[in-house]
Design a protein around this motif. Structure first.
Motif, PDB file in Angstrom:
ATOM      1  N   GLN A   1       0.888  -1.356  -0.081  1.00 38.41           N
ATOM      2  CA  GLN A   1      -0.196  -0.202  -0.071  1.00 38.41           C
ATOM      3  C   GLN A   1       0.965   1.275   0.001  1.00 38.41           C
ATOM      4  O   GLN A   1       1.755   1.271   0.814  1.00 38.41           O
ATOM      5  CB  GLN A   1      -0.935   0.032   1.202  1.00 38.41           C
ATOM      6  N   LEU A   2       0.455   2.080  -0.696  1.00 37.12           N
ATOM      7  CA  LEU A   2       1.119   3.254  -0.995  1.00 37.12           C
ATOM      8  C   LEU A   2       0.196   4.435  -1.399  1.00 37.12           C
ATOM      9  O   LEU A   2      -0.524   4.578  -2.630  1.00 37.12           O
ATOM     10  CB  LEU A   2       2.557   3.474  -1.962  1.00 37.12           C
ATOM     11  N   SER A   3       0.121   5.509  -0.698  1.00 30.83           N
ATOM     12  CA  SER A   3      -0.750   6.567  -1.052  1.00 30.83           C
ATOM     13  C   SER A   3       0.142   8.082  -0.879  1.00 30.83           C
ATOM     14  O   SER A   3       0.479   8.432   0.060  1.00 30.83           O
ATOM     15  CB  SER A   3      -2.013   6.921  -0.099  1.00 30.83           C
TER      16      SER A   3
ATOM     17  N   SER B   1      12.597  12.621  -3.848  1.00 29.50           N
ATOM     18  CA  SER B   1      13.276  12.795  -2.673  1.00 29.50           C
ATOM     19  C   SER B   1      13.627  11.332  -1.731  1.00 29.50           C
ATOM     20  O   SER B   1      14.590  11.204  -1.325  1.00 29.50           O
ATOM     21  CB  SER B   1      12.672  13.969  -1.749  1.00 29.50           C
ATOM     22  N   PHE B   2      12.636  10.465  -1.880  1.00 27.90           N
ATOM     23  CA  PHE B   2      12.778   9.395  -1.187  1.00 27.90           C
ATOM     24  C   PHE B   2      13.750   8.596  -1.843  1.00 27.90           C
ATOM     25  O   PHE B   2      14.535   7.634  -1.077  1.00 27.90           O
ATOM     26  CB  PHE B   2      11.452   8.381  -1.082  1.00 27.90           C
ATOM     27  N   VAL B   3      13.682   8.511  -3.038  1.00 28.37           N
ATOM     28  CA  VAL B   3      14.699   7.703  -4.102  1.00 28.37           C
ATOM     29  C   VAL B   3      16.099   8.066  -3.875  1.00 28.37           C
ATOM     30  O   VAL B   3      16.947   7.384  -4.180  1.00 28.37           O
ATOM     31  CB  VAL B   3      14.140   7.675  -5.469  1.00 28.37           C
ATOM     32  N   GLN B   4      16.517   9.353  -3.528  1.00 29.97           N
ATOM     33  CA  GLN B   4      17.516   9.953  -3.328  1.00 29.97           C
ATOM     34  C   GLN B   4      18.275   9.462  -1.719  1.00 29.97           C
ATOM     35  O   GLN B   4      19.246  10.050  -1.618  1.00 29.97           O
ATOM     36  CB  GLN B   4      17.618  11.134  -3.407  1.00 29.97           C
ATOM     37  N   SER B   5      17.534   8.692  -0.926  1.00 30.71           N
ATOM     38  CA  SER B   5      18.001   8.681   0.332  1.00 30.71           C
ATOM     39  C   SER B   5      19.212   7.781   0.280  1.00 30.71           C
ATOM     40  O   SER B   5      19.256   6.759  -0.728  1.00 30.71           O
ATOM     41  CB  SER B   5      16.790   7.880   1.298  1.00 30.71           C
ATOM     42  N   PRO B   6      20.075   7.598   1.222  1.00 30.69           N
ATOM     43  CA  PRO B   6      21.262   6.912   1.142  1.00 30.69           C
ATOM     44  C   PRO B   6      21.103   5.382   0.950  1.00 30.69           C
ATOM     45  O   PRO B   6      21.765   4.538   0.423  1.00 30.69           O
ATOM     46  CB  PRO B   6      21.950   7.095   2.381  1.00 30.69           C
ATOM     47  N   GLN B   7      19.964   4.898   1.232  1.00 30.05           N
ATOM     48  CA  GLN B   7      19.735   3.464   1.314  1.00 30.05           C
ATOM     49  C   GLN B   7      19.025   2.917   0.150  1.00 30.05           C
ATOM     50  O   GLN B   7      18.933   1.903  -0.218  1.00 30.05           O
ATOM     51  CB  GLN B   7      18.840   2.961   2.526  1.00 30.05           C
TER      52      GLN B   7
ATOM     53  N   ALA C   1       8.035   9.909   5.379  1.00 30.74           N
ATOM     54  CA  ALA C   1       8.949   9.115   4.877  1.00 30.74           C
ATOM     55  C   ALA C   1       8.764   7.689   5.844  1.00 30.74           C
ATOM     56  O   ALA C   1       9.175   6.751   5.153  1.00 30.74           O
ATOM     57  CB  ALA C   1      10.326   9.797   5.631  1.00 30.74           C
ATOM     58  N   GLU C   2       8.302   7.906   6.889  1.00 34.46           N
ATOM     59  CA  GLU C   2       7.965   6.524   7.706  1.00 34.46           C
ATOM     60  C   GLU C   2       7.074   5.801   7.110  1.00 34.46           C
ATOM     61  O   GLU C   2       6.888   4.469   7.183  1.00 34.46           O
ATOM     62  CB  GLU C   2       7.154   7.015   8.943  1.00 34.46           C
ATOM     63  N   ASP C   3       5.979   6.000   6.241  1.00 31.33           N
ATOM     64  CA  ASP C   3       4.897   5.365   5.672  1.00 31.33           C
ATOM     65  C   ASP C   3       5.267   4.952   4.354  1.00 31.33           C
ATOM     66  O   ASP C   3       4.611   4.203   3.714  1.00 31.33           O
ATOM     67  CB  ASP C   3       3.786   6.196   5.482  1.00 31.33           C
ATOM     68  N   PHE C   4       6.472   5.467   3.735  1.00 29.03           N
ATOM     69  CA  PHE C   4       7.113   5.014   2.607  1.00 29.03           C
ATOM     70  C   PHE C   4       7.564   3.582   2.469  1.00 29.03           C
ATOM     71  O   PHE C   4       8.611   3.430   3.261  1.00 29.03           O
ATOM     72  CB  PHE C   4       8.118   6.103   1.699  1.00 29.03           C
ATOM     73  N   PRO C   5       7.072   2.729   1.775  1.00 29.13           N
ATOM     74  CA  PRO C   5       7.677   1.304   1.815  1.00 29.13           C
ATOM     75  C   PRO C   5       9.155   1.238   1.574  1.00 29.13           C
ATOM     76  O   PRO C   5       9.486   1.299   0.366  1.00 29.13           O
ATOM     77  CB  PRO C   5       6.709   0.383   0.596  1.00 29.13           C
ATOM     78  N   SER C   6       9.992   0.630   2.649  1.00 26.20           N
ATOM     79  CA  SER C   6      11.205   0.754   2.113  1.00 26.20           C
ATOM     80  C   SER C   6      11.807  -0.214   1.077  1.00 26.20           C
ATOM     81  O   SER C   6      12.770   0.005   0.720  1.00 26.20           O
ATOM     82  CB  SER C   6      12.012   0.503   3.431  1.00 26.20           C
ATOM     83  N   LYS C   7      10.694  -1.340   1.103  1.00 26.78           N
ATOM     84  CA  LYS C   7      11.140  -2.316  -0.030  1.00 26.78           C
ATOM     85  C   LYS C   7      11.322  -1.763  -1.585  1.00 26.78           C
ATOM     86  O   LYS C   7      12.089  -1.976  -2.385  1.00 26.78           O
ATOM     87  CB  LYS C   7      10.173  -3.230  -0.017  1.00 26.78           C
TER      88      LYS C   7
END
Length: 291
Positions: free
Chosen positions: A56-58, A100-106, A63-69
């Motif tokens: 699920q993604l809305s 912005s999420f995609v640019q995170s270090p992980q 950042a906490e609700d964005f699926p890290s997978k």
């Protein structure tokens, strides 16, 4: 063209709807490891029940609700509707947040592919291609163009925008967009459509062609069937195929340029994929539609 296999790629599809779900199924059959998202939890459960891996993604979200997978994919295909016709104004914000999420270090994401629309060419006439200068006076064009730039200007090494024509195919016969009392506008203008099968075929080619660093960069492609009958011929046949009365048309408003009424969306780049359209004759598809 030397084929680079899609298998073993880790692909995420943001928005597994009418297009994203069959795309995920096709890529899975190719051997890719596919992860998809939907906003509605019931839709997520249904996708998982069908054998797809769904989360699920809305957007927008924290950042906490964005699926890290999703950050463990090497490619993300973004297939979410802009919502402009429904008055939504946060499409660009959603894409900026996703980048912005995609640019995170992980993050392991190296490639972003945005499913956009040939509506970005609204306000133009005659033959238009990926090289055409856009008319940014219209609010819709301005919004779509700004959203595309979010992806194209992302720091990722492989940024692609696929501008699709009107979508047709499986439970999406364009004649259903009009009622028997509708006046279909601009009957002399040409149409710019593409079948779902050919969208999936083109995306498969794009994934093969732009795999790795050799062909990285910023790329825009038009995804439109190279068959452009008039709206009059197309919708008369579309309505007939649905068993409805003959289509009725409003007066022509769009102007002619170079012998073409309205805009004809062509591509100067798609030929390099060596792709052969499965549904190359749109009128024939209407006659023989068994979807």
């Amino acid at each position: 063209m030397t084929k680079i296999e899609v298998r073993q790629r880790k692909i995420g599809i943001i928005g597994a709807g009418w297009l994203g779900q069959p795309l995920a199924q096709a890529l899975t059959k190719e051997g890719a490891e596919v992860l998809v998202t939907r906003r509605d939890p019931d839709a997520v459960a249904n996708l998982n029940a069908q054998g797809l891996k769904a989360l699920q993604l809305s957007l927008p979200c924290t950042a906490e609700d964005f699926p890290s997978k999703l950050l463990k994919r090497d490619c993300l295909i973004i297939s979410i509707p802009p919502g402009l016709r429904h008055g939504e104004t946060d499409y660009q914000q959603k894409l900026e947040q996703l980048v912005s999420f995609v640019q995170s270090p992980q993050s392991e994401v190296k490639q972003l592919i945005l499913i956009s629309s040939t509506a970005v060419y609204n306000g133009l006439n005659g033959v238009v291609t990926e090289r055409s200068k856009l008319n940014l006076q219209g609010n819709k064009v301005e919004a779509l163009a700004a959203a595309e730039q979010v992806i194209l200007n992302s720091p990722n090494t492989n940024n692609i925008v696929l501008r699709l024509g009107g979508l047709m195919g499986y439970n999406r016969q364009p004649g259903r967009f009009f009622t028997k009392d509708s006046l279909i506008p601009n009957p002399d203008s040409v149409i710019n459509f593409i079948h779902q099968d050919d969208v999936i075929g083109l995306l498969n080619c794009i994934l093969q062609y732009h795999c790795g660093k050799a062909r990285a960069g910023k790329h825009i492609y038009n995804g439109v069937t190279p068959h452009h009958p008039s709206r009059r011929d197309f919708y008369q046949l579309a309505m007939k195929a649905l068993g409805q009365d003959q289509a009725t048309f409003a007066q022509q408003q769009e102007t002619e340029k170079d012998g073409i009424c309205g805009k004809q969306v062509d591509s100067v780049f798609v030929d390099k994929f060596g792709y052969n359209f499965k549904h190359h004759d749109l009128l024939d598809w209407l006659i023989n539609d068994k979807d």
